[in-house]
Design an enzyme around this catalytic site. Structure first.
Site, short mmCIF file in Angstrom:
data_model
loop_
_atom_site.label_atom_id
_atom_site.label_comp_id
_atom_site.label_asym_id
_atom_site.label_seq_id
_atom_site.Cartn_x
_atom_site.Cartn_y
_atom_site.Cartn_z
N ARG A 1 -10.38 -15.58 1.57
CA ARG A 1 -10.62 -15.24 0.21
C ARG A 1 -9.28 -15.86 -0.62
O ARG A 1 -8.13 -15.60 -0.29
CB ARG A 1 -10.22 -13.49 -0.05
CG ARG A 1 -10.31 -13.05 -1.29
CD ARG A 1 -10.35 -11.47 -1.47
NE ARG A 1 -9.99 -11.15 -2.49
CZ ARG A 1 -8.91 -10.46 -3.15
NH1 ARG A 1 -8.34 -9.73 -2.36
NH2 ARG A 1 -8.56 -10.35 -4.30
N HIS B 1 -7.14 -13.57 -10.41
CA HIS B 1 -6.27 -12.66 -9.67
C HIS B 1 -4.95 -12.60 -10.64
O HIS B 1 -4.05 -13.33 -10.34
CB HIS B 1 -6.10 -13.23 -8.42
CG HIS B 1 -5.45 -12.22 -7.45
ND1 HIS B 1 -5.80 -11.69 -5.99
CD2 HIS B 1 -4.29 -11.72 -7.38
CE1 HIS B 1 -5.11 -10.98 -5.61
NE2 HIS B 1 -3.98 -10.84 -6.30
N ASN C 1 -8.98 -3.07 -1.50
CA ASN C 1 -7.65 -3.31 -1.42
C ASN C 1 -7.26 -1.96 -1.03
O ASN C 1 -6.99 -1.13 -1.86
CB ASN C 1 -7.12 -3.87 -2.09
CG ASN C 1 -7.77 -5.29 -2.75
OD1 ASN C 1 -8.82 -5.61 -2.08
ND2 ASN C 1 -7.10 -6.07 -3.59
N GLU D 1 -8.33 -6.56 1.19
CA GLU D 1 -6.93 -6.59 1.33
C GLU D 1 -6.52 -5.67 2.00
O GLU D 1 -6.59 -4.25 1.70
CB GLU D 1 -5.88 -6.58 0.08
CG GLU D 1 -6.02 -8.24 -0.66
CD GLU D 1 -5.12 -8.35 -1.92
OE1 GLU D 1 -4.20 -7.26 -2.01
OE2 GLU D 1 -5.48 -8.74 -2.99
C1 FCB Z 1 -1.92 -6.45 -4.19
C2 FCB Z 1 -2.27 -7.68 -4.81
C3 FCB Z 1 -2.15 -9.04 -3.74
C4 FCB Z 1 -0.50 -8.56 -3.16
C5 FCB Z 1 -0.61 -7.41 -2.34
C6 FCB Z 1 0.69 -7.15 -1.59
O1 FCB Z 1 -1.74 -5.60 -5.06
O2 FCB Z 1 -3.55 -7.75 -4.93
O3 FCB Z 1 -1.72 -10.09 -4.80
O4 FCB Z 1 0.42 -8.75 -3.99
O5 FCB Z 1 -0.90 -6.34 -3.28
#
Ligand code: FCB
Length: 467
Positions: free
Chosen positions: A80, A124, A290, A363
């Site tokens: 990703r 992003h 995430n 994430e």
């Molecule tokens: C998330 C973001 C990513 C990174 C992580 C630690 O909020 O999407 O870009 O900074 O945190």
């Protein structure tokens, strides 16, 4: 039963890593890239720790072949990354910059050759500066511009990219970018930031439609979610936590998955046309989560401002964020609470039932700032412990019926961590920012073994259980 050496997952589970353009690419003024909201933000004194910027970052723009080789050795199924919108459309509208698309052509072709599925995010957080200056995500037109951009990228890559993500974390861009002024564009509008949330969601829905019209499929979003815990059972704390839960979690998931905003938020939202909600709830193929840690929320505390990553929040907000005590902490001072990950996933299942599509974890990871020792080895056992525990927590949710198809670790490389610059390292691979030397950490080798052991498990043991 003894704890298995590695958490075990279904054989077809997808293993990946995550990155984002502004955090790794560098080369901000090369080959026709236009400026973004982040280029403008980092140039303002005092915005980013140490005055760090993404101008060079991990120099991935020039080192993508080396980084792809690292991913191939790691054995991941999917990568990703994010497309930089201002590389592809320097002003955020109209003409396409062929050199910008050309960079991603090389990256995508190299990934495919390495047997890695490209699973990119279209956006992003690096809003083209011209659009930011015209109101950014407070301006509805930005959603239309995003749809145009999604159609361009979809049309160019539909034949080569099998999995797509529209937008990364509308919640963080809304709250930290427009609400609290901690990230770009640095506006501290409090609740007046909520139109940005609506326009990001609208952009997501329009983006899904534009991608599909361009022939792209298998589309999701990557949203940040955290289990919200009330500071106590007192009515004021329960109420404040309930409101925060709606603002941080459900305002971003409900409209996509159910076609309506949480009713509790009506007083805070401008009137929303039904047609917008129909667009926002355009069916998606999967939903990306995430998640890093839970949030503890209580009633506002008199005279005491809550802190987010070291920044003071507006003390007049109707809630306050509290320290979670009694758990280990990452170097970024985030609490490590794996059980809250299971809790969050079960909350999704309870809230949406049949309406919940398959989930990907887009994430999850932790900042531990260990560097190379005398032998050049990075012994980041705390990252291994964090990831191991979170994967077991994830599997517990799957065993309880949550349909999760894959996990992308944040992040492949140490990188530019937004407002805290290079001070926090999230990578499986250490980056020396002076020399750009990459050093796979112990966690990289651990993740490699985890993937290998999950792929090599004998057939018939697909649903390995965890103790
Ligand atoms: C998330 C973001 C990513 C990174 C992580 C630690 O909020 O999407 O870009 O900074 O945190």
């Amino acid at each position: 039963m003894d704890k298995p050496a590695f958490p075990t997952f279904p054989r077809n589970f997808s293993w990946g890593v995550s990155t984002a353009a502004y955090q790794i690419e560098g080369a901000v003024a090369e080959d026709g890239r236009g400026p973004s909201s982040w280029d403008a933000f980092v140039a303002q004194p005092g915005r980013v720790v140490n005055g760090d910027t993404g101008e060079v970052a991990c120099d991935h723009y020039h080192r993508y072949r080396e980084d792809t080789a690292l991913m191939k050795d790691l054995g991941i199924d999917a990568y990703r990354f994010s497309f930089s919108w201002p590389r592809i459309q320097p002003g955020g509208r109209g003409a396409v910059n062929a050199a910008g698309l050309g960079f991603y052509d090389k990256l995508v072709d190299g990934l495919l050759e390495a047997g890695i599925t490209p699973a990119p995010t279209l956006f992003h957080w690096d809003t083209p500066l011209e659009l930011e200056e015209a109101g950014g995500w407070l301006n509805r037109d930005t959603a239309e511009r995003f749809a145009e951009y999604a159609g361009i990228v979809g049309g160019h890559f539909a034949d080569r990219i099998p999995q797509w993500i529209t937008i990364n974390e509308p919640v963080v861009l809304t709250m930290l970018g427009y609400g609290a002024g901690i990230q770009a564009p640095g506006l501290a509008l409090g609740f007046e930031a909520l139109p940005a949330a609506h326009h990001l969601l609208l952009a997501h829905g329009l983006g899904v439609q534009a991608l599909r019209s361009a022939g792209a499929g298998n589309i999701g979003i990557a949203n940040n979610h955290a289990a919200t815990w009330p500071a106590s059972e007192h009515e004021e704390d329960l109420q404040a936590a309930g409101l925060y839960d709606n603002i941080a979690n459900w305002i971003f998931a409900d409209p996509i998955l159910t076609g309506a905003y949480p009713p509790e938020l009506e007083p805070f939202l401008p009137p929303v046309p039904d047609a917008d909600l129909a667009v926002i709830s355009t069916p998606i193929d999967w939903y990306g989560i995430n998640s890093y840690n839970p949030t503890l929320v209580g009633a506002p505390t008199a005279g005491e401002a809550a802190l987010v990553d070291g920044h003071e929040l507006d003390a007049s907000l109707p809630f306050s964020l509290r320290e979670i005590e009694g758990y280990p902490r990452t170097d970024f001072d985030w609490p490590v609470v794996p059980a809250a990950f299971t809790e969050l996933l079960l909350a999704f299942k309870d809230r949406y039932g049949e309406k919940l599509p398959p989930i990907y974890i887009t994430e999850n990871g932790a900042a531990f700032n260990d560097g190379p020792d005398g032998e050049g080895r990075v012994r980041d056992s705390r990252r291994i412990d964090y990831t191991d525990a979170h994967l077991r927590a994830l599997k517990a949710a799957m065993d309880a019926g949550v349909d999760v198809r894959g996990y992308f670790h944040w992040s492949l490389l140490d990188n530019f961590e937004w407002a805290v610059g290079f001070s926090q390292r999230f990578g499986l691979v250490h980056v020396d920012y002076e020399t750009q030397k990459r050093t796979p950490k112990d966690s990289y080798h651990w993740y490699q073994e985890l993937i290998r052991s999950n792929k090599e498990r004998p057939a018939g043991n697909d649903e390995g259980t965890l103790s």
